[in-house]
Write a protein that holds these residues in place. Structure first.
Motif, PDB file in Angstrom:
ATOM      1  N   THR A 690       2.361 -11.773   7.617  1.00 25.96           N
ATOM      2  CA  THR A 690       2.779 -10.729   6.690  1.00 25.96           C
ATOM      3  C   THR A 690       2.037 -10.885   5.365  1.00 25.96           C
ATOM      4  O   THR A 690       1.393 -11.889   5.104  1.00 25.96           O
ATOM      5  CB  THR A 690       4.294 -10.776   6.448  1.00 25.96           C
ATOM      6  N   THR A 692       1.997 -10.633   1.052  1.00 24.45           N
ATOM      7  CA  THR A 692       2.878 -10.866  -0.077  1.00 24.45           C
ATOM      8  C   THR A 692       2.071 -10.868  -1.362  1.00 24.45           C
ATOM      9  O   THR A 692       0.862 -11.109  -1.358  1.00 24.45           O
ATOM     10  CB  THR A 692       3.608 -12.219   0.076  1.00 24.45           C
ATOM     11  N   ASN A 755       7.304  -9.008  -1.777  1.00 22.44           N
ATOM     12  CA  ASN A 755       6.755  -8.221  -0.671  1.00 22.44           C
ATOM     13  C   ASN A 755       5.732  -7.209  -1.162  1.00 22.44           C
ATOM     14  O   ASN A 755       5.900  -6.577  -2.204  1.00 22.44           O
ATOM     15  CB  ASN A 755       7.876  -7.476   0.063  1.00 22.44           C
ATOM     16  N   HIS A 757       4.133  -3.709  -0.876  1.00 20.37           N
ATOM     17  CA  HIS A 757       4.579  -2.399  -0.389  1.00 20.37           C
ATOM     18  C   HIS A 757       3.391  -1.468  -0.208  1.00 20.37           C
ATOM     19  O   HIS A 757       2.425  -1.546  -0.938  1.00 20.37           O
ATOM     20  CB  HIS A 757       5.560  -1.769  -1.375  1.00 20.37           C
TER      21      HIS A 757
END
Length: 757
Positions: A690, A692, A755, A757
């Motif tokens: 992911t 970040t 996070n 986006h």
């Protein structure tokens, strides 16, 4: 056949991750070296250059400062050295047509990798006030512009003269001479950002701010501790020295937050067996929490003191000062604090102690992992305490070994590139040249950025380097640079700093280490000093990339003539014609360089004197080696945060990006990755793969954000993370620096994750 540079920036949005290898060098290193070299230079030129790297009749590698032994291999270079040479000796060219096609706004959007891949700059380039792109300019006009801006300053202290570690001894000596004759000690250099903490600690404790060991000492040590250093990427030829020491019976302890392939196993490409099998190097890996080194060495020192017969009492009594105060402070060390600070198991520390006690000859090597914290200077002082206790300074096979990064960074400081020069140095300089040097201190790197930001400095002149990318707090640094009236960069290739300019800007193209240097006095050579105080000649063998290039000494000499004019009695024109005349002056100003020209003519050069190493004489304020007793410090980590260290990838040397892979960590095709321990990642909800944002936290409350980093689960120490610079320099606050040395604290940045986006 050499290939063309990339037309566009490669996409780095989706770096791939593979299992990290557990060995360094070997066939992959050889293959990668040759592939990069041929892409940049072609086959014939590759052979022509690489066979001269680090040879006694050749040129010094423009990469790291690791020394060579008296006996040289035919291929006396490492993978990253081959990359450094290939980038400099490239057949690619950046001509005025390139700048005409690429406005400054376009160049500013490009990555450092793309800029560096374009090739050698062929002509002086000028960005006039209000212009949108660089244009070709004559050398005469370039020097006139600089003279005009320097002459308009209200004070010489409004000028900054920065030096990169690639600069030769001769050019560095001339630059500091010019700056002081002009009237300032504003001589920041790359040491301010790396080993300044080492110099500060060592000068106070042993009286010399350099390492005390030779290559032979490493070969004969019983124990070598490698702390906060990754030789497999940053100093690959050091692995050969460790292998040789290991074969002679030495034990090796590595102290680092990350496992590093080079210290696990070294596949020496110089031997068939080494290529196939390799040699395990580590005997003990202490996977320490970032910033816990002072606590570790303090506890080891307490246990040495408590072991009967372990202290070299004869050495301590005859050669040291401050023992009682130090011993009292060490007695206060406790296991609970040390385990919290280091994250280590008690059994591992006890094993390290046993190895230290069994060793009669111990060397401690270190690099940025020890020097770039708030408490770096006390940490290195504690390392010195550890060595002094058992008499491990001033005898064969033992001592301090700060491993310098850039090729002549140590030599530049020896030549007087220092914002806080000694009175003795200035007195000698003034006597030799009949000048009056300023006695007040100048600006280091951090203070130079503040001075630009606050309007106290207006001209920035850089002898090499990539100041903008190397410095902390990227947005602050770039904004500060843009306030200058003039920015000047002496460079071989494009980098980010050329795109972040003052009102006016100049790029002055110079000869590289690989280039022939012919002046009016004939063919010239320059000299460098390696990490172990060996001074030797460097002679390029290639036809320069353009007839419009000037050498670094020639640039400084012509600049001095343009700025100082006929009032200067310094023979600048003579210095440009014949560098031997520069060395003659150095021999009368800098201690240890007596008969410089005669001694450097010896193949391999000569070693500078080092009082602690040579005679156990310690030129400190007390006349002895000083024990110290600073309080133990280590970074505090708020809940939900990690401690980030910035580091290099394997396809990188300092701010120069050779490629987008990090083979030894299993990263391919991108640099915006953050390495996080899987257990920490689970706690923080960071799934592998992911993306970040990294947000640093500092007491000034300013948000510093590095967006879009891919999370990579990696076996870092718990509570710690790692990511590459210069991409993460934006997270390092300008005012977060080491006590005493003022080095940016790039190895202990508190970050949170948000996070993307």
């Amino acid at each position: 056949m050499a290939t063309k540079p990339p037309a566009g920036d490669p996409v780095q949005d989706a770096p791939r991750v593979e299992p990290a290898p557990h060995a360094a060098a070997g066939l992959p290193a050889v293959a990668h070296s040759l592939r990069i070299a041929q892409q940049q230079m072609g086959v014939r030129r590759t052979a022509q250059t690489l066979l001269k790297v680090n040879q006694k009749d050749g040129f010094d590698c423009p990469g790291c400062a690791w020394p060579e032994g008296d006996k040289r291999h035919t291929a006396e270079f490492c993978e990253n050295g081959a990359k450094a040479v290939a980038e400099e000796a490239t057949l690619r060219r950046v001509t005025p047509d390139f700048f005409a096609a690429h406005p400054l706004a376009d160049l500013a959007t490009r990555s450092g990798y793309w800029l560096g891949q374009q090739g050698r700059i062929t002509q002086p380039m000028y960005l006039p006030e209000g212009a949108d792109r660089y244009e070709a300019v004559t050398w005469e006009r370039a020097f006139a512009v600089i003279a005009e801006e320097l002459g308009a300053l209200a004070s010489p202290d409004e000028a900054l003269f920065y030096t990169s570690g690639r600069t030769s001894n001769e050019a560095a000596f001339l630059l500091q001479l010019f700056a002081r004759e002009f009237g300032t000690n504003n001589l920041p250099d790359c040491s301010n950002m790396c080993h300044e903490s080492s110099g500060s600690a060592l000068t106070e404790t042993i009286g010399v701010g350099k390492g005390s060991v030779s290559l032979e000492d490493l070969h004969h040590a019983d124990l070598i501790i490698v702390a906060g250093q990754n030789p497999g990427t940053n100093h690959p030829r050091m692995l050969s020295a460790l292998e040789k020491a290991k074969s002679a019976g030495a034990k090796i302890i590595s102290v680092n937050p990350l496992p590093e392939a080079g210290l696990e196993r070294f596949k020496n490409p110089q031997t068939p067996l080494g290529m196939i099998k390799g040699a395990a190097l580590n005997d003990l890996f202490l996977q320490i929490r970032i910033g816990g080194d002072q606590a570790l060495f303090r506890l080891l020192n307490k246990m040495i003191l408590a072991t009967e017969g372990a202290v070299d009492e004869t050495f301590v009594a005859a050669h040291t000062h401050g023992y009682e105060e130090f011993a009292a402070a060490a007695a206060e060390a406790d296991w609970e604090q040390t385990l919290a600070a280091t994250g280590l198991e008690r059994s591992a520390i006890e094993e390290a102690l046993a190895m230290a006690l069994a060793s009669k000859r111990t060397i401690v090597c270190w690099a940025m992992g020890l020097t770039q914290h708030k408490h770096s200077v006390p940490t290195i002082r504690e390392v010195v305490n550890f060595l002094l206790l058992r008499g491990n300074i001033g005898r064969p096979g033992a001592g301090v070994c700060p491993v310098r990064g850039h090729s002549n960074v140590q030599g530049d400081r020896t030549m007087g590139i220092f914002e806080r020069p000694s009175t003795a140095f200035l007195d000698a300089l003034d006597k030799e040249f009949s000048i009056t040097s300023p006695r007040h201190h100048g600006y280091d790197v951090v203070r130079s950025i503040r001075a630009l930001r606050d309007g106290d400095a207006k001209v920035f002149f850089a002898m090499g380097g990539n100041f903008v990318s190397a410095s902390p707090d990227t947005h602050v640094t770039e904004a500060a640079m843009r306030t200058a009236r003039l920015t000047v960069h002496v460079s071989t290739k494009l980098n980010r700093s050329h795109t972040v300019t003052g009102t006016r800007a100049l790029i002055l193209p110079t000869l590289g280490r690989t280039d022939k240097d012919v002046q009016a006095g004939g063919k010239q050579f320059v000299t460098v000093e390696d990490s172990m105080s060996m001074v030797h000649a460097s002679r390029g063998n290639l036809t320069p990339a353009s007839p419009h290039l000037l050498s670094e000494p020639a640039i400084v000499a012509r600049l001095a003539r343009a700025v100082l004019g006929p009032a200067s009695t310094t023979p600048w024109e003579e210095f440009e014609k014949d560098y031997a005349t520069i060395r003659d002056r150095i021999s009368r100003v800098v201690p240890g360089f007596e008969n410089f020209n005669q001694r450097v003519a010896h193949p391999g050069g000569f070693t500078l004197p080092h009082a602690p190493r040579d005679s156990r004489r310690f030129p400190t304020a007390t006349g002895r080696a000083n024990f110290t007793a600073a309080p133990v410090e280590y970074p505090e980590l708020p809940e939900g945060r990690l401690l980030l260290q910035t580091l290099r990838s394997h396809d990188q040397y300092n701010t120069t990006i050779y490629g987008l892979d990090d083979r030894y960590r299993g990263i391919k095709g991108g640099r915006r990755v953050v390495l996080v321990n899987p257990d920490d990642a689970t706690t923080l909800g960071l799934t592998d793969g992911t993306y970040t944002d990294l947000v640093s936290e500092w007491k000034d409350g300013t948000e510093r954000r590095a967006p879009g980093f891919r999370v990579v689960h990696y076996p870092t120490a718990r509570g710690c993370a790692a990511a590459y610079y210069p991409e993460t320099n934006v997270l390092v606050p300008l005012d977060s620096t080491a006590d005493t040395s003022n080095t940016p604290a790039s190895k202990s940045v508190v970050v949170r994750f948000e996070n993307t986006h």
